[in-house]
Design an enzyme around this catalytic site. Structure first.
Site, PDB file in Angstrom:
ATOM      1  N   HIS A  71      -3.191  -1.601 -21.894  1.00  0.00           N
ATOM      2  CA  HIS A  71      -3.813  -2.673 -21.111  1.00  0.00           C
ATOM      3  C   HIS A  71      -3.995  -2.247 -19.659  1.00  0.00           C
ATOM      4  CE1 HIS A  71      -4.551  -6.529 -19.192  1.00  0.00           C
ATOM      5  NE2 HIS A  71      -3.494  -6.331 -18.439  1.00  0.00           N
ATOM      6  N   ASP A 107     -32.705   8.539  -5.297  1.00  0.00           N
ATOM      7  CA  ASP A 107     -31.731   8.543  -6.384  1.00  0.00           C
ATOM      8  C   ASP A 107     -30.424   9.055  -5.781  1.00  0.00           C
ATOM      9  OD1 ASP A 107     -30.304   8.845  -8.816  1.00  0.00           O
ATOM     10  OD2 ASP A 107     -32.190   9.122  -9.890  1.00  0.00           O
ATOM     11  N   TRP A 122       1.896   2.229 -17.337  1.00  0.00           N
ATOM     12  CA  TRP A 122       0.819   3.065 -16.810  1.00  0.00           C
ATOM     13  C   TRP A 122       1.355   4.117 -15.851  1.00  0.00           C
ATOM     14  CZ3 TRP A 122      -2.069   3.310 -11.950  1.00  0.00           C
ATOM     15  CH2 TRP A 122      -1.467   2.609 -10.908  1.00  0.00           C
ATOM     16  N   SER A 178     -14.156  12.832 -14.016  1.00  0.00           N
ATOM     17  CA  SER A 178     -15.284  11.929 -13.816  1.00  0.00           C
ATOM     18  C   SER A 178     -15.243  11.305 -12.423  1.00  0.00           C
ATOM     19  CB  SER A 178     -15.265  10.860 -14.901  1.00  0.00           C
ATOM     20  OG  SER A 178     -15.883   9.693 -14.471  1.00  0.00           O
ATOM     21  N   SER A 179     -14.065  10.840 -12.014  1.00  0.00           N
ATOM     22  CA  SER A 179     -13.957  10.196 -10.698  1.00  0.00           C
ATOM     23  C   SER A 179     -14.280  11.170  -9.579  1.00  0.00           C
ATOM     24  CB  SER A 179     -12.543   9.672 -10.465  1.00  0.00           C
ATOM     25  OG  SER A 179     -12.266   8.633 -11.334  1.00  0.00           O
ATOM     26  N   HIS A 237      -0.748   4.495  -4.913  1.00  0.00           N
ATOM     27  CA  HIS A 237      -1.060   3.490  -3.901  1.00  0.00           C
ATOM     28  C   HIS A 237      -2.490   3.629  -3.371  1.00  0.00           C
ATOM     29  CE1 HIS A 237      -0.520   0.149  -1.340  1.00  0.00           C
ATOM     30  NE2 HIS A 237      -1.279   0.834  -0.504  1.00  0.00           N
ATOM     31  N   GLU A 279      -4.867   4.605  -4.952  1.00  0.00           N
ATOM     32  CA  GLU A 279      -5.683   4.122  -6.058  1.00  0.00           C
ATOM     33  C   GLU A 279      -5.903   2.606  -5.968  1.00  0.00           C
ATOM     34  OE1 GLU A 279      -7.407   5.355  -8.442  1.00  0.00           O
ATOM     35  OE2 GLU A 279      -7.687   3.609  -9.742  1.00  0.00           O
ATOM     36  N   TYR A 334      -6.126   0.858  -3.364  1.00  0.00           N
ATOM     37  CA  TYR A 334      -7.129   0.591  -2.329  1.00  0.00           C
ATOM     38  C   TYR A 334      -8.492   1.120  -2.724  1.00  0.00           C
ATOM     39  CZ  TYR A 334      -3.740  -1.600   0.481  1.00  0.00           C
ATOM     40  OH  TYR A 334      -2.807  -2.496   0.905  1.00  0.00           O
ATOM     41  N   SER A 371     -18.255  -8.724   1.516  1.00  0.00           N
ATOM     42  CA  SER A 371     -18.927  -8.752   2.823  1.00  0.00           C
ATOM     43  C   SER A 371     -20.419  -9.019   2.658  1.00  0.00           C
ATOM     44  CB  SER A 371     -18.727  -7.429   3.562  1.00  0.00           C
ATOM     45  OG  SER A 371     -17.367  -7.199   3.789  1.00  0.00           O
ATOM     46  N   HIS A 402       6.822   2.630  -1.129  1.00  0.00           N
ATOM     47  CA  HIS A 402       7.222   1.231  -1.292  1.00  0.00           C
ATOM     48  C   HIS A 402       7.270   0.844  -2.763  1.00  0.00           C
ATOM     49  CE1 HIS A 402       2.771  -0.157  -0.597  1.00  0.00           C
ATOM     50  NE2 HIS A 402       2.966   0.115  -1.866  1.00  0.00           N
ATOM     51  N   HIS A 403       6.814   1.735  -3.629  1.00  0.00           N
ATOM     52  CA  HIS A 403       6.993   1.504  -5.067  1.00  0.00           C
ATOM     53  C   HIS A 403       8.322   2.080  -5.546  1.00  0.00           C
ATOM     54  CE1 HIS A 403       2.815   0.142  -5.694  1.00  0.00           C
ATOM     55  NE2 HIS A 403       2.553   0.964  -4.700  1.00  0.00           N
ATOM     56  N   THR A 442      -6.122  -5.559   6.974  1.00  0.00           N
ATOM     57  CA  THR A 442      -6.496  -6.479   5.914  1.00  0.00           C
ATOM     58  C   THR A 442      -6.788  -7.850   6.497  1.00  0.00           C
ATOM     59  OG1 THR A 442      -4.969  -5.246   4.523  1.00  0.00           O
ATOM     60  CG2 THR A 442      -5.848  -7.276   3.622  1.00  0.00           C
ATOM     61  N   LYS A 452     -10.174  -8.152   8.067  1.00  0.00           N
ATOM     62  CA  LYS A 452     -11.272  -8.388   7.134  1.00  0.00           C
ATOM     63  C   LYS A 452     -11.379  -9.873   6.795  1.00  0.00           C
ATOM     64  CE  LYS A 452     -13.105  -5.519   5.120  1.00  0.00           C
ATOM     65  NZ  LYS A 452     -14.010  -4.421   5.447  1.00  0.00           N
ATOM     66  N   ARG A 490       9.778  -7.075 -15.793  1.00  0.00           N
ATOM     67  CA  ARG A 490       8.457  -6.878 -16.382  1.00  0.00           C
ATOM     68  C   ARG A 490       8.597  -5.972 -17.604  1.00  0.00           C
ATOM     69  NH1 ARG A 490       5.570  -2.582 -12.228  1.00  0.00           N
ATOM     70  NH2 ARG A 490       3.785  -2.834 -13.617  1.00  0.00           N
TER      71      ARG A 490
HETATM   72  C1  HEM Z   1      -1.226  -6.286   2.204  1.00  0.00           C
HETATM   73  C2  HEM Z   1      -1.415  -5.407   1.350  1.00  0.00           C
HETATM   74  C3  HEM Z   1      -0.420  -4.991   0.273  1.00  0.00           C
HETATM   75  C4  HEM Z   1       0.913  -4.735   0.380  1.00  0.00           C
HETATM   76  C5  HEM Z   1       1.778  -4.809   1.621  1.00  0.00           C
HETATM   77  C6  HEM Z   1       1.373  -4.376  -0.929  1.00  0.00           C
HETATM   78  C7  HEM Z   1       2.673  -4.054  -1.252  1.00  0.00           C
HETATM   79  C8  HEM Z   1       3.108  -3.726  -2.521  1.00  0.00           C
HETATM   80  C9  HEM Z   1       4.422  -3.314  -2.834  1.00  0.00           C
HETATM   81  C10 HEM Z   1       5.558  -3.181  -1.835  1.00  0.00           C
HETATM   82  C11 HEM Z   1       4.483  -3.081  -4.167  1.00  0.00           C
HETATM   83  C12 HEM Z   1       5.678  -2.574  -4.959  1.00  0.00           C
HETATM   84  C13 HEM Z   1       6.465  -3.691  -5.484  1.00  0.00           C
HETATM   85  C14 HEM Z   1       7.552  -3.174  -6.350  1.00  0.00           C
HETATM   86  O1  HEM Z   1       7.278  -2.453  -7.318  1.00  0.00           O
HETATM   87  O2  HEM Z   1       8.704  -3.505  -6.065  1.00  0.00           O
HETATM   88  C15 HEM Z   1       3.196  -3.338  -4.706  1.00  0.00           C
HETATM   89  C16 HEM Z   1       2.875  -3.206  -6.040  1.00  0.00           C
HETATM   90  C17 HEM Z   1       1.585  -3.195  -6.494  1.00  0.00           C
HETATM   91  N1  HEM Z   1       0.467  -3.480  -5.755  1.00  0.00           N
HETATM   92 FE1  HEM Z   1       0.424  -4.037  -3.806  1.00  0.00          FE
HETATM   93  N2  HEM Z   1       0.337  -4.417  -1.803  1.00  0.00           N
HETATM   94  C18 HEM Z   1      -0.772  -4.761  -1.103  1.00  0.00           C
HETATM   95  C19 HEM Z   1      -2.046  -4.883  -1.605  1.00  0.00           C
HETATM   96  C20 HEM Z   1      -2.418  -4.480  -2.872  1.00  0.00           C
HETATM   97  C21 HEM Z   1      -3.769  -4.346  -3.316  1.00  0.00           C
HETATM   98  C22 HEM Z   1      -4.988  -4.601  -2.470  1.00  0.00           C
HETATM   99  C23 HEM Z   1      -3.715  -3.941  -4.608  1.00  0.00           C
HETATM  100  C24 HEM Z   1      -4.826  -3.636  -5.591  1.00  0.00           C
HETATM  101  C25 HEM Z   1      -6.023  -3.987  -5.560  1.00  0.00           C
HETATM  102  C26 HEM Z   1      -2.337  -3.838  -4.977  1.00  0.00           C
HETATM  103  C27 HEM Z   1      -1.918  -3.472  -6.234  1.00  0.00           C
HETATM  104  C28 HEM Z   1      -0.614  -3.286  -6.574  1.00  0.00           C
HETATM  105  C29 HEM Z   1      -0.188  -2.881  -7.886  1.00  0.00           C
HETATM  106  C30 HEM Z   1      -1.082  -2.557  -9.084  1.00  0.00           C
HETATM  107  C31 HEM Z   1       1.199  -2.838  -7.852  1.00  0.00           C
HETATM  108  C32 HEM Z   1       2.139  -2.562  -9.001  1.00  0.00           C
HETATM  109  C33 HEM Z   1       2.249  -1.154  -9.378  1.00  0.00           C
HETATM  110  C34 HEM Z   1       3.203  -0.998 -10.535  1.00  0.00           C
HETATM  111  O3  HEM Z   1       4.411  -0.973 -10.306  1.00  0.00           O
HETATM  112  O4  HEM Z   1       2.735  -0.891 -11.670  1.00  0.00           O
HETATM  113  N3  HEM Z   1      -1.566  -4.175  -3.900  1.00  0.00           N
HETATM  114  N4  HEM Z   1       2.362  -3.731  -3.674  1.00  0.00           N
HETATM  115 CU   LIG Z   2       1.429   0.223  -3.155  1.00  0.00          CU
END
Ligand code: HEM
Ligand SMILES: [Cu+2]
Ligand SMILES: [Cu+2]
Lengths: 274, 268, 524
Positions: C72, C102, C137, C167-168, C251, C253, C255, C266, C300-301, C326, C329, C448
């Site tokens: 998923h 093009d 993932w 591809s990317s 991370h 990714e 963004y 926008s 931070h992950h 952010t 924006k 989770r």
């Molecule tokens: C203000 C902006 C953001 C901050 C400060 C932030 C912060 C964080 C932090 C600290 C985590 C880790 C949490 C943990 O595992 O304990 C996290 C997880 C995640 N964030 Fe964000 N985030 C932000 C914006 C975004 C955006 C824009 C996206 C995607 C479009 C995103 C997608 C994700 C995803 C997919 C995870 C989980 C990854 C995983 O463990 O599988 N975040 N974020």
């Molecule tokens: Cu992150």
């Protein structure tokens, strides 16, 4: 037959379970925030969280209100000609600086909390928790080094009054009020030692010995679960910590030392090295 | 209103699809190598054939790439060249390669600087030692730098319309590249440790191996350039591909110099 | 060209297969994203069914559950969001917006696309063969190692990701070259529409982030199949190394996925407020700084992996700093509306939904960025809620916004407004009912990636599953509307949405035709 009936029944019983779990330290249905706090760490975490949440709610509300207001006031029907202004330096400067200040207001207490969690005080007791697929093994190196496994009670035979999937056969036992150092490692894949009520979480990494600490303030049984995907039975390796008064703990240690085999330090370090 | 399209991709859409499919086949070949049993009755033969499977996967890719480059070269020769676009593309490609090697170096440095994390007291972990840097590796360095000089000279000659000298320079560079790869393979085969002997050989062989692969790709590019120069008997038709090949070659050179400094000289 | 001829051309499989036209390839990407999204959505429906009540009632065992959640996540990220935002809208509108005939490399463009379906086949194969990839993932070893997952599945997943990565990188190179080199005369960089900027910046991030994932996966592959020891403690390796490499990619990714969404929002906010975007230079700088900061926050992950105070403090502060650009924006979007002349069309509705929901997700991101608090939130449903607010209610809303916005331009037909609104409100309510309670579950400590949960988590899980029903039903509505409008939608005039600020509306709307670029030349 599991069907809609079960779901409805489940729904109703879920609401009734509330009452029963009111006293226990397991998660309760319809809980909307943190459960019990049984350590100062957790209390401080909750305080920080609430502080940030308040700010967050204000920000979201601000954005929503501004958008709603703009929609009302600047609809095409009420405001047919759009303004031509595209720059307002002071405004842009303002909305760059304001968040910095807000973040500062978050960062200061946040770093304090982090420092509090990171400094391990002098410990009165060390316990080692090692993750295995799919159970935990606790050992007490300060008390002769006995070790035992903690395995989830099968759903069919959960002891009365204990929650399904959280109850274990042998709990980790700690004395109330004592600083306990917990060393966490793993013998196979990555697990995570997660105990929400105490505000604790640290990975069990193969090849590393991680350390954290806690001081449980209230006697009771606290539940957590392995919190890092670890294979087939990731859903089924709970953690249960029982906190008891020092004399009870001492009695438990005396008993446990005779009941459980001693695992030598060498075995432990061999395990870590693996 | 539209601006010149800088077409390296060509307009014949069949080759891209063929290349995509052959890359997929290459992936399948790798899979067959790792898990022969996946492929049922073919299992036995795949297990026996081993690396040949990879070759079988590479073949269609090679054919499709050649056909594609032939299909597009004529097109571009006819139109006045705008090479700014392709230059950006090559820089972007090299940037992504830099990121790739940076990751490999980061892994190495992480262990080299903190060997105790991995339970070692020194790095490389005793008793492993890299080859004496001032022997074979130094020779390799000299060879690769020399080939880099040849390529630079060849490029320069081409700009001065001296295509014969240029062809010679490219050929010598390719030959030196070949010697380099040969020496590397010899070093690998003589090595006292194998890939399986722990994290040090893992990172050592993976990084030097990937570098060797890039040398091979660079040689391929240089060969195409040399072929074009010789066939066109002039500098005209081959200017751009030579630029591409030389940039790529200098990049491969630079990676080797870093490799030499970090993996060999510093390690011992 | 007569209409029948046109029809025939469109219907011919070979024409679509071999096309190098950017619009046709954009259409292919969008079609592919819709199919992959449907697959990923179906899997998530199954997951919510399983989680609607305690017990393991539907999945065979924990391993197949783990394989499903992995599929998923990977499908939604690599085969739905990225292809739609970058491959789909990027291909369609970047050349049109900058006045290029093009893409710079039409052939490479086609190669970049066709790698994706093949890669998806490999990924689906990994789900069907043996036990599946039950790692999440993020593919952490040793669970993803040969002892953890002995079958071929993980290798297939890795190979699939390698193909998707190639591809990317190819399409990133193509976008960078196109945008830097093929702008219409006199279109300066700082005159480009923000969507073009967002694709440029995402592409640059892809160029630097993707290869790091490729390196990490190559090491994992070597560990699994050649006896390497990169991540194997027995040979001195360290699993934490993989985490660092993975998140150094991971991370950025996130963004890479959200910047093009910002770009689309926008365009839409500006169009339907009838004024150019407010604070344009600030918007560009904000995106650029988000991209730069995005590379220094990865740990931070990994707050609970077992790292000391200093790194956790650094990554806490760095992560929070991202909130500043952010915020710029979000405020600029509001300022664009403020004083504008707003029409609440279907795309605008989705865009406003995006802004509010993304703000919620950004706020929970700030909460998570505090290492001290993350200790009880990491890996819980709180994180699941966070990333679904930024992805499911963020990126996906932006995809729908863009889809409704550009649908008339891409197909020459209109969709029924009321369906678009119904779709929005059902999806809005559905996804919020689905994901908001997950905050509660996370605070209560629900991990989770579990297939069965303690009974105390029942209540909100049941609600979430109800929300999923609504969200999925509204997606079905969207698919039906799509099928009907493509055939019977009313013809769309060039100025469906009123006066435009960008050039993709200069030509008459029409269905993309699969053809070689040469065809364009002849016709132009
Ligand atoms: C203000 C902006 C953001 C901050 C400060 C932030 C912060 C964080 C932090 C600290 C985590 C880790 C949490 C943990 O595992 O304990 C996290 C997880 C995640 N964030 Fe964000 N985030 C932000 C914006 C975004 C955006 C824009 C996206 C995607 C479009 C995103 C997608 C994700 C995803 C997919 C995870 C989980 C990854 C995983 O463990 O599988 N975040 N974020
Ligand atoms: Cu992150
Ligand atoms: Cu576990």
């Amino acid at each position: 037959m599991r069907g809609r009936g079960t779901v409805v029944l489940g729904f109703v019983s879920a609401m009734m379970l509330d009452a029963r779990h009111g006293l226990a330290q397991a998660p309760a249905n319809w809980q909307t925030s943190f459960g019990v706090s049984a350590s100062e760490t957790k209390e401080r975490i909750v305080a920080l969280h609430d502080h940030i949440l308040l700010i967050g709610v204000c920000i979201v509300a601000l954005v929503a209100i501004l958008i709603g207001f703009a929609l009302l006031r600047f609809r095409a029907s009420r405001h047919p000609t759009a303004s031509k202004v595209t720059r307002m330096p002071w405004l842009e400067f303002g909305w760059t600086i304001a968040p910095v200040l807000v973040l500062g207001a978050i960062a200061a207490p946040s770093l304090q909390l982090l420092a509090y969690e990171s400094d391990i005080p002098d410990a009165q007791l060390t316990i080692k928790a090692s993750g295995h697929q799919w159970f935990w093994r606790y050992s007490y190196p300060d008390n002769g080094g006995f070790a035992y496994d903690s395995i989830m009670s099968p759903p069919a035979s959960v002891p009365a009054g204990e929650p399904r999937l959280l109850a274990v056969d042998n709990r980790m036992v700690v004395p109330v009020g004592a600083v306990v150092r917990i060393q966490v490692t793993s013998s196979d894949v990555v697990h995570s030692f997660f105990m929400p009520a105490l505000g604790l979480q640290i990975y069990a990494m193969p090849g590393r010995l991680n350390e954290t600490w806690t001081r449980v303030e209230k006697p009771g049984v606290y539940y957590g679960q392995c919190n890092q995907i670890c294979g087939l039975n990731h859903s089924f390796m709970p953690i249960a910590i029982e906190a008891m008064a020092q004399p009870d703990f001492d009695a438990w240690v005396r008993d446990a030392a005779t009941r459980y085999p001693v695992v030598s330090a060498a075995t432990i370090s061999a395990q870590v090295a693996k | 209103m539209s601006k010149t399209v800088t077409e390296v991709g060509g307009t014949d859409g069949r080759w891209p699809v063929a290349i995509a499919v052959s890359l997929f086949l290459l992936a399948c070949a790798g899979l067959a190598l790792f898990h022969p049993s996946l492929f049922g009755t073919l299992a036995g033969s795949i297990a026996v054939l081993g690396p040949l499977v990879i070759a079988a996967g590479l073949l269609p890719l090679f054919i499709a790439l050649t056909a594609w480059s032939r299909a597009t070269s004529g097109e571009r020769a006819n139109s006045p060249q705008n090479t700014f676009g392709p230059r950006i593309a090559i820089i972007a490609l090299i940037a992504s390669e830099v990121a790739f090697f940076a990751a490999l170096f980061a892994v190495y440095l992480r262990y080299a600087i903190y060997p105790e994390i991995a339970g070692f007291s020194s790095w490389p972990p005793t008793p492993m030692r890299p080859d004496d840097p001032w022997g074979g590796p130094l020779l390799n360095t000299v060879i690769l730098v020399a080939s880099g000089v040849c390529v630079a000279a060849a490029h320069d000659w081409l700009l001065k319309e001296r295509w014969q000298l240029s062809a010679i320079g490219l050929t010598v560079a390719i030959a030196l590249g070949g010697v380099f790869v040969g020496l590397q393979l010899r070093e690998f085969s003589l090595a006292s440790v194998g890939f399986r002997d722990g994290v040090y050989p893992s990172i050592f062989f993976l990084t030097t191996g990937f570098h060797g692969l890039h040398v091979a790709i660079g040689m391929l590019l240089l060969s195409i350039a040399a072929y074009r120069v010789i066939r066109a008997r002039s500098a005209g038709g081959a200017g751009f591909i030579t630029t591409v090949a030389s940039w790529y070659w200098h990049f491969v050179d630079a990676v080797w110099l870093l490799l030499f400094a970090v993996f060999y000289a510093w390690a011992s | 060209m007569s209409t029948t001829e046109h029809r025939r051309e469109c219907r011919s499989i070979a024409a679509w297969l071999f096309t190098t036209d950017h619009k046709a390839i954009g259409t292919l990407y969008l079609g592919f994203a819709i199919m992959a999204g449907t697959l990923g959505g179906a899997i998530s429906g199954y997951m919510r069914l399983e989680l609607a009540q305690p017990g393991m009632d539907y999945v065979v065992n924990g391993q197949s559950w783990n394989a499903l959640i992995t599929a998923h996540g990977l499908i939604m990220i690599f085969y739905m969001v990225m292809p739609a935002l970058i491959g789909g809208f990027g291909n369609w509108f970047v050349p049109l917006m900058i006045g290029a005939r093009d893409m710079a490399f039409p052939g490479l463009n086609s190669l970049g696309f066709w790698l994706l379906p093949l890669s998806l086949i490999m990924l689906i194969g990994s789900l069907l063969v043996g036990d599946g990839t039950g790692t999440g993932w993020s593919l952490y070893p040793p669970l993803s190692g040969i002892d953890g997952q002995p079958g071929p599945s993980v290798d297939m997943t890795i190979l699939a990701l390698h193909l998707a990565g190639i591809s990317s990188v190819i399409s990133a190179i193509n976008f960078v070259t196109t945008i830097l080199n093929m702008r219409e005369d006199r279109l300066p960089l700082f005159g480009m529409p923000l969507f073009v900027w967002s694709i440029l910046i995402s592409s640059l991030m892809l160029l630097l982030a993707m290869p790091v994932l490729a390196a990490a996966l190559a090491m994992l592959l070597a560990d699994r199949n050649f006896g390497g020891a990169f991540f194997d403690p027995a040979g001195g390796g360290d699993p934490m190394l993989f985490m660092n490499l993975f998140w150094f990619f991971g991370h950025p990714e996130v963004y890479i996925m959200i910047l093009p969404a910002f770009g689309i929002i926008s365009q839409i906010v500006s169009r339907f407020s009838r004024r150019p975007i407010f604070g344009y230079p600030g918007m560009v700088l904000a995106m650029a700084s988000i991209a730069a900061l995005g590379f220094i926050v990865w740990a931070h992950h990994m707050f609970t992996v077992g790292v000391g105070f200093a790194p956790r403090a650094f990554f806490t502060l760095a992560s929070m700093v991202i909130a500043v650009p952010t915020g710029i924006k979000v405020f600029a979007w509001i300022a664009t509306m403020w004083g504008g002349s707003i029409r609440l069309t279907v795309p605008m509705l989705w865009a406003l939904g995006f802004i509010i929901m993304f703000t919620v997700g950004g706020t929970t991101g700030i909460v998570l960025a505090n290492a001290g608090a993350d200790q009880v939130l990491h890996n819980t449903y709180y994180v699941v809620a966070h990333f679904h607010y930024v992805l499911s209610l963020g990126a996906t809303y932006a995809i729908f916004a863009g889809f409704y916005y550009w649908f008339p331009r891409m197909t020459g037909r209109m969709f029924p407004e009321w369906v678009g609104r119904l779709h929005f409100w059902c999806f809005f309510i559905g996804t919020n009912v689905l994901f908001f309670p997950m905050h509660f579950l996370g605070l209560a400590g629900m991990p989770r990636r579990i297939a069965d949960y303690p009974d105390g988590f029942l209540g909100w899980n049941m609600i979430a599953s109800l929300g999923a029903v609504l969200a999925l039903a509204s997606t079905l509505l969207f698919l039906v509307m799509l099928a009907v409008s493509l055939r019977r939608g009313a013809p769309a005039p060039r100025d469906v949405w009123g006066p435009a600020f960008t050039h993709e509306w200069d030509d008459d709307p029409e269905m993309a035709r699969p053809r070689g670029t040469a065809g364009v030349e002849a016709g132009a």
